[in-house]
Design a protein around this motif. Structure first.
Motif, PDB file in Angstrom:
ATOM      1  N   PRO A 144      16.259  54.487   3.090  1.00 12.46           N
ATOM      2  CA  PRO A 144      18.072  54.417   2.268  1.00 12.46           C
ATOM      3  C   PRO A 144      17.469  55.449   0.953  1.00 12.46           C
ATOM      4  O   PRO A 144      18.293  55.920   0.389  1.00 12.46           O
ATOM      5  N   THR A 145      16.189  55.115   0.386  1.00  7.58           N
ATOM      6  CA  THR A 145      16.229  55.587  -1.061  1.00  7.58           C
ATOM      7  C   THR A 145      15.322  56.546  -0.841  1.00  7.58           C
ATOM      8  O   THR A 145      14.782  57.205  -1.706  1.00  7.58           O
ATOM      9  N   SER A 146      14.338  56.729   0.444  1.00  4.85           N
ATOM     10  CA  SER A 146      13.367  57.993   0.582  1.00  4.85           C
ATOM     11  C   SER A 146      13.740  59.418   0.327  1.00  4.85           C
ATOM     12  O   SER A 146      12.664  60.159  -0.560  1.00  4.85           O
ATOM     13  N   ALA A 147      14.960  59.759   0.723  1.00  4.37           N
ATOM     14  CA  ALA A 147      15.633  60.731   0.061  1.00  4.37           C
ATOM     15  C   ALA A 147      16.033  61.501  -1.374  1.00  4.37           C
ATOM     16  O   ALA A 147      16.198  62.359  -1.883  1.00  4.37           O
ATOM     17  N   LEU A 148      15.518  59.752  -2.350  1.00  7.42           N
ATOM     18  CA  LEU A 148      15.980  59.937  -3.501  1.00  7.42           C
ATOM     19  C   LEU A 148      15.491  60.218  -4.131  1.00  7.42           C
ATOM     20  O   LEU A 148      14.010  60.310  -4.326  1.00  7.42           O
ATOM     21  N   ASP A 149      15.416  60.903  -5.559  1.00  6.87           N
ATOM     22  CA  ASP A 149      15.222  61.641  -6.893  1.00  6.87           C
ATOM     23  C   ASP A 149      14.682  59.731  -8.009  1.00  6.87           C
ATOM     24  O   ASP A 149      15.545  58.926  -7.163  1.00  6.87           O
ATOM     25  N   PRO A 150      12.778  59.789  -7.658  1.00  9.49           N
ATOM     26  CA  PRO A 150      13.492  58.727  -8.718  1.00  9.49           C
ATOM     27  C   PRO A 150      14.336  57.690  -9.408  1.00  9.49           C
ATOM     28  O   PRO A 150      14.231  56.589  -9.317  1.00  9.49           O
ATOM     29  N   GLU A 151      14.931  58.813 -10.378  1.00  2.00           N
ATOM     30  CA  GLU A 151      15.049  57.584 -10.992  1.00  2.00           C
ATOM     31  C   GLU A 151      16.872  57.298 -10.141  1.00  2.00           C
ATOM     32  O   GLU A 151      17.707  56.367 -11.419  1.00  2.00           O
ATOM     33  N   GLY A 166      25.238  36.934   0.914  1.00  2.00           N
ATOM     34  CA  GLY A 166      25.093  36.909   2.240  1.00  2.00           C
ATOM     35  C   GLY A 166      25.107  37.715   3.791  1.00  2.00           C
ATOM     36  O   GLY A 166      25.386  37.357   4.394  1.00  2.00           O
ATOM     37  N   MET A 167      25.110  38.984   3.358  1.00  3.69           N
ATOM     38  CA  MET A 167      25.068  39.739   4.556  1.00  3.69           C
ATOM     39  C   MET A 167      23.710  39.973   5.335  1.00  3.69           C
ATOM     40  O   MET A 167      22.837  39.829   4.902  1.00  3.69           O
ATOM     41  N   THR A 168      23.884  40.386   6.405  1.00  5.28           N
ATOM     42  CA  THR A 168      22.815  40.240   7.302  1.00  5.28           C
ATOM     43  C   THR A 168      21.943  41.568   7.314  1.00  5.28           C
ATOM     44  O   THR A 168      22.781  42.115   7.290  1.00  5.28           O
ATOM     45  N   MET A 169      21.484  41.753   7.206  1.00  5.95           N
ATOM     46  CA  MET A 169      20.356  43.299   7.118  1.00  5.95           C
ATOM     47  C   MET A 169      19.587  43.456   7.494  1.00  5.95           C
ATOM     48  O   MET A 169      18.476  42.891   7.184  1.00  5.95           O
ATOM     49  N   VAL A 170      18.793  44.124   8.186  1.00  5.02           N
ATOM     50  CA  VAL A 170      17.564  45.044   8.652  1.00  5.02           C
ATOM     51  C   VAL A 170      17.031  46.081   8.083  1.00  5.02           C
ATOM     52  O   VAL A 170      17.763  46.968   7.979  1.00  5.02           O
ATOM     53  N   CYS A 171      16.835  45.799   6.834  1.00  8.14           N
ATOM     54  CA  CYS A 171      16.578  47.351   6.121  1.00  8.14           C
ATOM     55  C   CYS A 171      14.589  47.361   6.310  1.00  8.14           C
ATOM     56  O   CYS A 171      13.616  46.652   6.442  1.00  8.14           O
ATOM     57  N   VAL A 172      14.503  49.021   6.989  1.00  7.05           N
ATOM     58  CA  VAL A 172      13.281  49.815   6.662  1.00  7.05           C
ATOM     59  C   VAL A 172      13.055  50.102   5.164  1.00  7.05           C
ATOM     60  O   VAL A 172      13.843  51.430   4.547  1.00  7.05           O
ATOM     61  N   THR A 173      12.130  49.795   4.586  1.00  3.48           N
ATOM     62  CA  THR A 173      12.140  50.877   3.494  1.00  3.48           C
ATOM     63  C   THR A 173      10.524  50.231   2.650  1.00  3.48           C
ATOM     64  O   THR A 173      10.205  49.164   3.220  1.00  3.48           O
ATOM     65  N   HIS A 174      10.498  51.121   2.036  1.00  4.96           N
ATOM     66  CA  HIS A 174       8.546  50.943   1.067  1.00  4.96           C
ATOM     67  C   HIS A 174       8.655  50.230  -0.400  1.00  4.96           C
ATOM     68  O   HIS A 174       8.048  50.629  -1.273  1.00  4.96           O
ATOM     69  N   GLU A 175      10.068  50.519  -0.893  1.00  4.90           N
ATOM     70  CA  GLU A 175      10.395  49.920  -1.497  1.00  4.90           C
ATOM     71  C   GLU A 175      10.291  48.203  -2.024  1.00  4.90           C
ATOM     72  O   GLU A 175      10.731  47.425  -2.267  1.00  4.90           O
ATOM     73  N   MET A 176       8.810  48.003  -2.445  1.00  5.76           N
ATOM     74  CA  MET A 176       8.182  46.936  -2.545  1.00  5.76           C
ATOM     75  C   MET A 176       8.679  45.682  -3.385  1.00  5.76           C
ATOM     76  O   MET A 176       8.346  44.799  -2.909  1.00  5.76           O
ATOM     77  N   GLY A 177       9.400  46.194  -4.255  1.00  3.76           N
ATOM     78  CA  GLY A 177       9.947  44.925  -6.052  1.00  3.76           C
ATOM     79  C   GLY A 177      10.758  44.689  -5.120  1.00  3.76           C
ATOM     80  O   GLY A 177      10.872  43.498  -5.073  1.00  3.76           O
ATOM     81  N   PHE A 178      11.894  45.790  -4.771  1.00  2.71           N
ATOM     82  CA  PHE A 178      13.116  45.161  -3.668  1.00  2.71           C
ATOM     83  C   PHE A 178      13.190  43.722  -3.044  1.00  2.71           C
ATOM     84  O   PHE A 178      13.314  43.038  -2.447  1.00  2.71           O
ATOM     85  N   GLY A 226      22.912  35.999   8.330  1.00  6.01           N
ATOM     86  CA  GLY A 226      22.995  36.180   7.123  1.00  6.01           C
ATOM     87  C   GLY A 226      21.633  36.048   6.788  1.00  6.01           C
ATOM     88  O   GLY A 226      21.210  36.477   5.564  1.00  6.01           O
ATOM     89  N   GLU A 227      21.053  36.791   7.581  1.00  6.33           N
ATOM     90  CA  GLU A 227      19.449  37.106   6.850  1.00  6.33           C
ATOM     91  C   GLU A 227      18.709  38.455   6.273  1.00  6.33           C
ATOM     92  O   GLU A 227      19.756  39.253   7.433  1.00  6.33           O
ATOM     93  N   ARG A 228      17.967  38.211   5.869  1.00  5.35           N
ATOM     94  CA  ARG A 228      17.809  39.653   5.406  1.00  5.35           C
ATOM     95  C   ARG A 228      16.091  39.888   5.798  1.00  5.35           C
ATOM     96  O   ARG A 228      14.896  39.495   5.182  1.00  5.35           O
ATOM     97  N   VAL A 229      15.762  41.127   6.193  1.00  7.54           N
ATOM     98  CA  VAL A 229      14.261  41.201   7.316  1.00  7.54           C
ATOM     99  C   VAL A 229      14.259  42.761   7.151  1.00  7.54           C
ATOM    100  O   VAL A 229      15.132  43.902   6.500  1.00  7.54           O
ATOM    101  N   VAL A 230      12.397  42.444   6.021  1.00  4.14           N
ATOM    102  CA  VAL A 230      12.080  43.975   5.546  1.00  4.14           C
ATOM    103  C   VAL A 230      11.328  44.210   6.764  1.00  4.14           C
ATOM    104  O   VAL A 230      10.396  43.441   6.718  1.00  4.14           O
ATOM    105  N   ILE A 231      11.260  45.813   7.208  1.00  3.77           N
ATOM    106  CA  ILE A 231      10.326  46.165   7.926  1.00  3.77           C
ATOM    107  C   ILE A 231       9.673  47.263   7.328  1.00  3.77           C
ATOM    108  O   ILE A 231      10.369  47.904   6.649  1.00  3.77           O
ATOM    109  N   CYS A 232       8.610  47.152   7.737  1.00  5.80           N
ATOM    110  CA  CYS A 232       7.014  48.526   6.363  1.00  5.80           C
ATOM    111  C   CYS A 232       6.187  48.789   7.581  1.00  5.80           C
ATOM    112  O   CYS A 232       6.328  47.888   8.204  1.00  5.80           O
TER     113      CYS A 232
END
Ligand code: ATP
Ligand code: MG
Lengths: 247, 287
Positions: free
Chosen positions: A168-175, A191-203, A32-38
């Protein structure tokens, strides 16, 4: 953490030829943990999460994911991957299949559920990623944001316990970034267990239980988001945040 | 005429040279070799008239053409099956499998076709036909009453063993090229597709069957069509192992009638019409 970890990595080392991509790296992820890796490019973020579903193999150390030990040649890899979904930067939808078929093929061929069940599941998750009306289109007929949401739904259709996201959002147009992030936030809230590599810091700030900063094949800093963004301890992490936040 | 105005003096010069050369050849044949053209005999060797039974029948040249078509068709089908296996083996994750497939392909690509054909013939076809007792079996069918279906698919059943030998030899020879086309097709599929297939828990077989091969198929069809045309032409080398196809029949005809130039020109014409026709057809289908 008091819960038993669903991912437990102990002293992982990974080499590409001579190149030392992961250096004696340890991390636990609880259910159930959400880990963000940057971390900067080339720091080994992708390599690490690709080890979690055995798209890459570490050479030494121990990695246990969902109770299954990961090593090259293990005959439990298929079972492991059924429980660990992955969403890629480039979506990687199957271009010769419609959206609905993309979602059904895993349940049908891998989990071997009935066609009716597979379709019901597929439609349920298409609803959940807010594109119920695109079921019969082909991936190339969708926008990038829609494609990535289909890719997320494809993972969900496997009823995985853990989902890995690799930028998951790096290849997308900003909008289109937000429509994908919104879906991911909803997943996190469920409550999904997520490991997320992202540079979207707000998220990251919104959903992360823990932030992980990687550099040069090592985990340099692990902290709760509050501490991470306001008072990072290491120099390297401060530099990195400086760059991505004031961009 | 517009086309005449568009011709440059260089074009005229080229035309003149070609005409001169053709004339020279013509005079050589007619004069020095004292060759008598007997074109009127040729149609009879394509379609003959059976005086006793009072019906038309396919004579040597047409018989040869039919064998060429049959053998190419069957060899292509067999080569496709072998080639898909070979293509998969070439992209396998197992090194021994990859190495074996590679050895086979390199062996075929670096030895003259003719030598390959003889090796396959003596080492594989001949023992196989003996072991299966094909010769006796085919002769029995040739003598039996209800053999129309056999004849439709395989022609004269007395020549069935040669047909099998030719088909097997050609298919083995061809499989290397089909294998390379299949390999290129598989490798042209983005590697993200494999990773996506694996990440939803597909096995190697499922990944190939549901994700990679359906996408590779689209890319391999045009080169495979070309390869099929090439095989029609290459099939003429099995005349050397006594398969009675078009080239073999032409050789025989020339030996018995001395219609050297006529027979070879007709033979060339047959190959040309079929190969050119097919290439035009495939080009159109591709659009
Ligand atoms: N298949 C491979 N073969 C050789 N080297 C590789 C391979 N994959 C990755 N690497 C190297 O390993 C290092 C870590 O790569 P990785 O993709 O994990 O970085 P990353 O942190 O995900 O970077 P990015 O932000 O650019 O995606 C890089 O230096 C990369 O060049
Ligand atoms: Mg990466």
């Amino acid at each position: 953490m008091t819960k038993t970890p669903v991912i437990s990595a102990r002293n992982l080392d990974k080499f590409y030829g001579e190149f030392h991509a992961l250096k004696n790296l340890s991390i636990d992820v609880a259910e159930g943990e959400r880990v963000v890796i940057c971390g900067p490019s080339g720091s080994g973020k992708s390599t690490l999460i690709r080890c979690f579903n055995a798209l890459e193999y570490h050479q030494s150390g121990q990695l246990i994911v969902d109770g299954i030990e990961v090593y090259e040649g293990s005959n439990e890899i298929i079972r492991l991957r059924q429980n660990v979904g992955m969403v890629f930067q480039q979506f990687n939808l199957f271009p010769h299949l419609t959206v609905l078929e993309n979602l059904m093929i895993g349940p049908l061929k891998v989990r071997r559920v009935s066609k009716a069940d597979a379709e019901a599941t597929a439609r349920r998750y298409l609803d959940r990623v807010h594109i119920p009306d695109q079921a019969d289109k082909y991936p190339r007929q969708l926008s990038g944001g829609q494609q990535q949401r289909v890719a997320i739904a494809r993972s969900l259709c496997m009823e995985s316990k853990i989902i890995l996201f690799d930028e998951p959002t790096s290849a997308l147009d900003p909008e289109m970034i937000n429509e994908v992030l919104d879906v991911m936030v909803e997943l996190a809230e469920d409550g999904m267990t997520m490991v997320c590599v992202t540079h979207e810091m707000g998220f990251a700030r919104k959903i992360a239980d823990r932030m992980v900063f990687m550099d040069d094949g090592e985990i340099v800093e692990v902290a709760d988001p509050e501490t991470f963004f306001t008072a990072p301890r290491s120099e390297r992490c401060r530099d990195f945040l400086e760059k991505v936040l004031h961009h | 005429m517009k086309i005449l105005n568009r011709l440059h003096w260089v074009d005229w010069l080229i035309l003149a040279l070609i005409t001169g050369f053709a004339l020279y050849i013509w005079l050589q044949i007619a004069g020095t070799l004292n060759y008598k053209w007997r074109w009127h005999l040729i149609p009879n060797y394509i379609v003959g008239w059976h005086t006793k039974r009072e019906e038309w029948f396919a004579n040597v040249l047409l018989q040869g053409l039919m064998v060429t078509i049959r053998i190419t068709l069957y060899a292509s089908i067999l080569a496709l099956v072998l080639g898909i296996g070979l293509g998969l083996a070439r992209t396998s994750r197992n090194m021994t499998v990859r190495l074996l497939a590679r050895t086979y392909v390199e062996f075929l690509r670096n030895i003259p076709p003719l030598v390959v054909i003889f090796i396959f013939f003596f080492f594989l076809s001949v023992p196989m036909i003996d072991a299966l007792g094909l010769e006796r079996w085919a002769r029995a069918i040739a003598r039996s009453e209800n053999n129309q279906i056999w004849i439709f698919f395989f022609g004269d059943m007395r020549l069935f063993p040669q047909l099998v030998a030719g088909t097997v030899v050609l298919a083995l020879f061809e499989s290397a090229f089909v294998g390379e086309i299949v390999r290129a097709g598989i490798q042209s599929v983005d590697k993200g597709q494999r990773e996506a297939a694996r990440s939803i828990g597909m096995t190697y077989m499922q990944e190939m069957r549901y994700v990679i091969l359906p996408q590779a198929v689209k890319k391999v069809i045009p080169p495979l069509a070309n390869q099929f045309i090439t095989l029609i032409k290459d099939s003429s080398i099995v005349s050397l192992i006594s398969v009675q196809e078009l080239t073999f029949k032409t050789l025989e005809l020339v030996a018995s009638t001395r219609l050297i130039f006529e027979a070879w020109l007709v033979c060339a014409g047959f190959y040309f019409i079929i190969c050119f026709g097919l290439s035009q057809l495939f080009a159109r289908l591709e659009k």
